[in-house]
Design an enzyme around this catalytic site. Structure first.
Site, mmCIF file in Angstrom:
data_model
loop_
_atom_site.group_PDB
_atom_site.id
_atom_site.type_symbol
_atom_site.label_atom_id
_atom_site.label_comp_id
_atom_site.label_asym_id
_atom_site.label_seq_id
_atom_site.Cartn_x
_atom_site.Cartn_y
_atom_site.Cartn_z
ATOM 1 N N SER A 369 13.288 -0.599 2.176
ATOM 2 C CA SER A 369 13.402 0.669 2.889
ATOM 3 C C SER A 369 14.285 0.552 4.057
ATOM 4 O O SER A 369 15.460 0.150 3.659
ATOM 5 C CB SER A 369 11.713 0.940 3.796
ATOM 6 O OG SER A 369 11.791 2.239 4.234
ATOM 7 N N ASP A 559 9.673 8.656 -3.756
ATOM 8 C CA ASP A 559 8.628 7.787 -3.887
ATOM 9 C C ASP A 559 7.430 8.012 -2.954
ATOM 10 O O ASP A 559 6.743 7.019 -2.547
ATOM 11 C CB ASP A 559 9.145 6.270 -3.870
ATOM 12 C CG ASP A 559 9.784 6.185 -2.335
ATOM 13 O OD1 ASP A 559 9.792 6.920 -1.734
ATOM 14 O OD2 ASP A 559 10.588 5.224 -2.314
ATOM 15 N N HIS A 600 6.472 4.323 -2.470
ATOM 16 C CA HIS A 600 7.187 3.299 -1.513
ATOM 17 C C HIS A 600 6.386 2.127 -1.230
ATOM 18 O O HIS A 600 7.098 1.433 -0.740
ATOM 19 C CB HIS A 600 7.523 4.381 -0.180
ATOM 20 C CG HIS A 600 8.352 3.896 0.770
ATOM 21 N ND1 HIS A 600 9.691 3.820 0.419
ATOM 22 C CD2 HIS A 600 8.392 3.119 1.916
ATOM 23 C CE1 HIS A 600 10.599 3.311 1.553
ATOM 24 N NE2 HIS A 600 9.955 3.201 2.367
#
Length: 641
Positions: A369, A559, A600
């Site tokens: 991320s 996601d 994610h």
């Protein structure tokens, strides 16, 4: 027995935190819906896109490599099963509904600044000439404070009208953020299984300005590139019927005395990540309840570290902290930077896990991320330094950090990013970086710092109460802090505008191997929008559905937090489509096939309720990354022999 009780306690607490997050987010989304759905109030001419594929596009899509993870029980994909195309959808009749602007008043926490009329995010168009070049002037421009722009009430009316109606708008492309990605399509090399290093002949040893490399052509009408808009027809099956193996966080395993890897692996967490001593007891960021990835890789013979940096700070501050986490010493955010944004110059002191980290002793960086953005900015500072800090020191004298001096190349072998919002995310544009969410989040972080319960890494903003300071003086000082509407935060850096500034500041290093992994956990509906797949981590469903309904069709597949098109590569940098068997490429983004069904949180195992991805599947994913990094070391040793 004690270990089992510890496991259950951690899982229950994780689920409780998640449920609380959903309820808070849902309330905020309903109450502040007008603010959360930021769109342009002015009518823009959108370019209709052809949704139907041409036969040439179809062929190209099917030739795209497919991710292959080494699992204990390999699963075979039936290539004969093609996705059945849906019939053309009739456009729904448009219904006009008049909605009055929201009359809700934002309640500001007690410790919040008195009045926030100017949000930190801005509805400002970046000129194409600025996007097309990273000149010295543009770099200086981004250093200056940018005045916030107020959004008119008509924006709110339009956003609420969009929520209340089922009107289907024609697919459109945001020319500000998407046209470069359309013009910068992936290159698909032939995969012959070789591991020889293939360096682009246009790449030179000396770093050239980025304005020499960017295509300055105006955006033109194109068919929607299938590989960038929706999930591909063929994917390696990533799901597993097995329930996850729940494991408690064991004692830390030490690094092997004779590791397989010459260059250590350094993992960098993303926004709201907690690692090391700042993590809650029993919390395991990398692997969650499925596996302790650091211990797993160390047992496999790899020297591995998990960096601990601020959970909420900007990429500048996180990059500086990452440097000192490895080298050791007291964090110096820079005299110019701290004076510009109004916070303390110095932060915590790190012991240093790689004190001998220097040119000639590089590391492999793996970022999840926001961690990917942080790594890219750190690498930029190592090579070029910080021009603002250099100029400040020349003018005012004093000490300047070695990091900001630059000239430290050959300290990074590879950069691997996983679900990184290289081009930002609508989740921060329209939800996370809104005044309401900022005020709630920073107030909670300030209270946690004051009480000593959770360390969000924001003490340089004065969140920690000073010795002898009265509670009244403390609250007054916090209320007057610049944090409440600052751009020097993680929430701003995750917006598309904030990410664009980072993209303009950084550039590819011809001596580094870059690779990206991307997940998609949404699917297209009859109306052309994307909604969350069944099994998506429930705290991501709200944002996943919101991103799936944005006006720009290119950004809809996501996601749960990051759009597919944002995770693949920075919009204006070289990229090439690869798979696990492709030859290695330096100085360009090697884009792996999109991993269908991975949200994610799945990439770090932080979904205690997930039954789609097993522990072995997660560890095998990281073993595939380790194998790739070892191929790099083998290629480099052969080249230098």
């Amino acid at each position: 027995m004690k270990e089992t009780k510890h496991q259950h306690t951690f899982s229950i607490r994780k689920s409780a935190y998640g449920a609380a997050s959903v309820m808070v987010a849902s309330c905020i989304f309903v109450i502040g819906g007008g603010v959360a759905e930021a769109n342009d109030s002015t009518t823009q001419t959108t370019t209709p896109l052809e949704v139907a594929q041409t036969s040439q596009q179809e062929t190209h899509t099917h030739q795209t490599p497919v991710t292959s993870l080494h699992t204990a029980t390999p699963e075979h994909v039936d290539d004969s099963k093609e996705a059945t195309p849906l019939p053309e959808k009739a456009e729904s009749p448009k219904t006009e509904v008049t909605v009055q602007p929201s009359s809700h008043t934002q309640e500001v926490p007690a410790l919040h600044k008195k009045t926030q009329q100017q949000p930190a995010y801005k509805d400002k168009t970046v000129p194409e000439s600025t996007i097309a070049s990273k000149s010295v002037e543009s770099n200086k421009a981004t250093e200056n404070e940018m005045s916030p722009v107020e959004h008119h009430a008509s924006n709110v009316e339009k956003r609420e009208d969009r929520l209340e109606t089922n009107e289907t708008t024609p697919p459109s492309v945001d020319r500000e953020f998407s046209h470069k990605i359309i013009n910068n399509t992936h290159v698909n090399p032939k995969t012959d299984g070789q591991t020889n290093v293939n360096v682009d002949t246009k790449t030179i040893d000396t770093v050239s300005p980025k304005d020499d490399r960017i295509d300055t052509a105006q955006p033109k009408q194109v068919d929607v590139p299938k590989e960038n808009t929706t999930a591909q027809n063929k994917f390696t099956s990533q799901a597993s019927d097995k329930k996850p193996t729940v494991k408690a966080a064991p004692e830390a395993v030490q690094n092997p005395e004779n590791p397989k890897n010459k260059d250590p692996f350094v993992f960098v967490h993303g926004f709201t990540g907690f690692v090391g001593e700042v993590a809650a007891k029993g919390e395991n960021h990398w692997g969650g309840t499925k596996a302790n990835l650091r211990n797993h890789l160390r047992k496999a013979g790899y020297e591995t570290y998990e960096a601990s940096v601020s959970a909420l700070a900007s990429n500048h501050e996180r990059a500086v902290e990452l440097y000192y986490y490895l080298k050791g010493g007291r964090v110096d955010y820079g005299a110019a930077h701290s004076e510009k944004y109004g916070h303390e110059r110095y932060g915590k002191t790190y012991e240093g896990v790689l004190k001998d980290w220097k040119p000639g002793h590089p590391v492999h960086f793996i970022g999840h991320s926001m961690g990917g953005q942080t790594i890219r900015l750190l690498e930029h500072y190592l090579r070029f330094g910080d021009k603002a800090e250099i100029a400040y020191q020349q003018q005012h004298g004093g000490i300047i950090s070695e990091l900001f001096k630059g000239g430290q190349d050959n300290m990074v072998t590879s950069i691997t990013t996983i679900a990184t919002p290289h081009n930002g995310t609508h989740a921060s544009d329209d939800i996370g970086n809104t005044p309401t969410i900022r005020n709630i989040l920073y107030s909670f972080a300030q209270m946690s710092s004051h009480l000593g319960t959770i360390d969000f890494g924001m003490d340089h903003w004065g969140f920690k109460r000073k010795d002898g300071e009265s509670l009244t003086d403390y609250n007054k000082r916090i209320a007057e802090s610049k944090i409440w509407d600052s751009e020097d935060t993680g929430l701003y850096d995750l917006t598309r505008e904030g990410a664009e500034k980072i993209n303009q500041k950084t550039e590819l290093n011809p001596n580094i191997y870059y690779k990206t992994y991307t997940g998609v956990a949404t699917h297209e509906t009859q109306l052309g929008k994307h909604i969350a797949d069944l099994g998506m981590e429930f705290t991501k469903i709200l944002t996943g559905n919101y991103i799936g309904s944005v006006d720009d069709i290119l950004w809809r597949p996501n996601d749960g937090l990051v759009s597919e098109i944002s995770s693949q590569h920075p919009s204006d940098e070289k990229n090439i489509s690869v798979d696990e068997n492709s030859e290695l490429h330096k100085g360009t983004w090697q884009v792996m096939p999109t991993m269908k069904g991975w949200d994610h949180s799945d990439f770090i195992g932080n979904d205690a309720l997930d039954t789609k991805h097993s522990a072995i599947e997660l560890t095998n994913f990281y073993h595939s990354i380790s194998d790739y990094l070892m191929r790099i070391e083998k290629a480099e040793s052969t080249k230098n022999a």
